[in-house]
Write a protein that holds these residues in place. Structure first.
Motif, short mmCIF file in Angstrom:
data_model
loop_
_atom_site.label_atom_id
_atom_site.label_comp_id
_atom_site.label_asym_id
_atom_site.label_seq_id
_atom_site.Cartn_x
_atom_site.Cartn_y
_atom_site.Cartn_z
N GLN A 118 0.85 -1.19 0.00
CA GLN A 118 0.00 0.00 0.00
C GLN A 118 0.89 1.24 0.00
OE1 GLN A 118 -3.80 -0.65 2.36
NE2 GLN A 118 -2.92 1.09 3.43
N SER A 146 2.34 4.63 1.03
CA SER A 146 2.39 5.13 2.41
C SER A 146 3.54 6.11 2.58
CB SER A 146 2.57 3.93 3.36
OG SER A 146 3.17 4.32 4.56
N LEU A 197 2.58 -2.02 7.83
CA LEU A 197 1.63 -0.95 8.11
C LEU A 197 0.49 -1.43 9.00
CD1 LEU A 197 1.30 0.64 4.54
CD2 LEU A 197 2.66 1.46 6.48
N ALA A 245 4.23 -1.36 3.34
CA ALA A 245 4.39 -0.08 2.64
C ALA A 245 5.02 -0.30 1.26
CB ALA A 245 5.25 0.87 3.46
#
Lengths: 166, 166
Positions: free
Chosen positions: B125, B127, B135, B157
């Motif tokens: 993701q 980030s 995360l 991340a």
């Protein structure tokens, strides 16, 4: 008829050689079997440790989803989602019971007459029921295979009092 | 100096007798060790079964109070005693965790950088965090001793996007 001394001497040498060969063969076999035995002993000692570890591992692994769902139920409790909490607890109970059932855990029967092999009488109580009947279960009992893990703790009907009956 | 033929003959007879005695002794030892080995094998096979059974029994026995308290929580749920239910679930959780901790169960660390040996990335993701940071934990991971029973399932991340940075 007796053999010639020379032939007899050859016979003795052959017997000696044959005996030596036999003796050496047995000695070799003995050394080999003893070494195999020793290796087997060592392997068994290692195996037993890992056998217990593996046996535990399987059961512990089966309990992880129970732990997950229990934590989910706790989150529901924290968010005051009562219906979700109750549903979660039911799920956890089902999961734990079936994990333990697969291990061979079984509830001890308590319908019927007190059986000192599987029941523990915490109390006897006057009752209309037949003497020795199990009136109430205070704590469930369990067996694992043939072995009683914990007796069922029960209340038992006291002998009928003849003074009352008269 | 050579021995007289008569003495030589006695010497041979003695050697034969000594060899026979040696051979018989080794044969007896061989039979005895082989029999001991066989008995040991049989005993090991019986022991291993009961070892696993006993190891299981101890853990299953430790889980009985968990089951009891879970059933008590369920009764509280049925009587809509919400506070008691919640307290019961907390107790069950503590008991189950400590029973499993005693078995050597430990939670896998997830603070820090993704480690493919103990983590499973379900998602990467974008980030602000450093690339490869964990995360979020979707499902807790556990190890038993040195062995990973279940990796922690995590969100990781993604690499910093250079287009965003520029």
């Amino acid at each position: 008829m007796t053999e010639a001394p020379r032939e007899e001497s050859v016979g003795v040498e052959e017997r000696l050689a044959a005996l030596e060969a036999e003796r050496d063969e047995y000695l070799n076999d003995l050394k080999r079997v003893a070494a195999e035995f020793e290796n087997y002993r060592k392997r068994v000692s290692r195996d037993q440790e890992s056998l217990v570890a593996r046996a535990h591992e399987r059961l512990v692994k089966e309990l992880l989803p129970v732990l997950d769902d229990l934590e989910r139920a706790l989150s529901a409790a924290e968010e005051h989602e009562e219906a979700k909490l109750e549903e979660g607890v039911r799920l956890v109970h089902r999961e734990l019971r079936s994990a333990l059932d697969r291990e061979g855990l079984a509830e001890i029967e308590t319908s019927g007459v007190f059986d000192p092999h599987v029941h523990e009488a915490l109390l006897t109580q006057p009752s209309e029921a037949e003497e020795g009947s199990v009136l109430e279960v205070i704590q469930k009992g369990y067996r694992l295979g043939n072995h009683v893990l914990r007796p069922a703790r029960v209340v038992v009907a006291a002998p009928q009092n003849e003074a009352d009956a008269g």
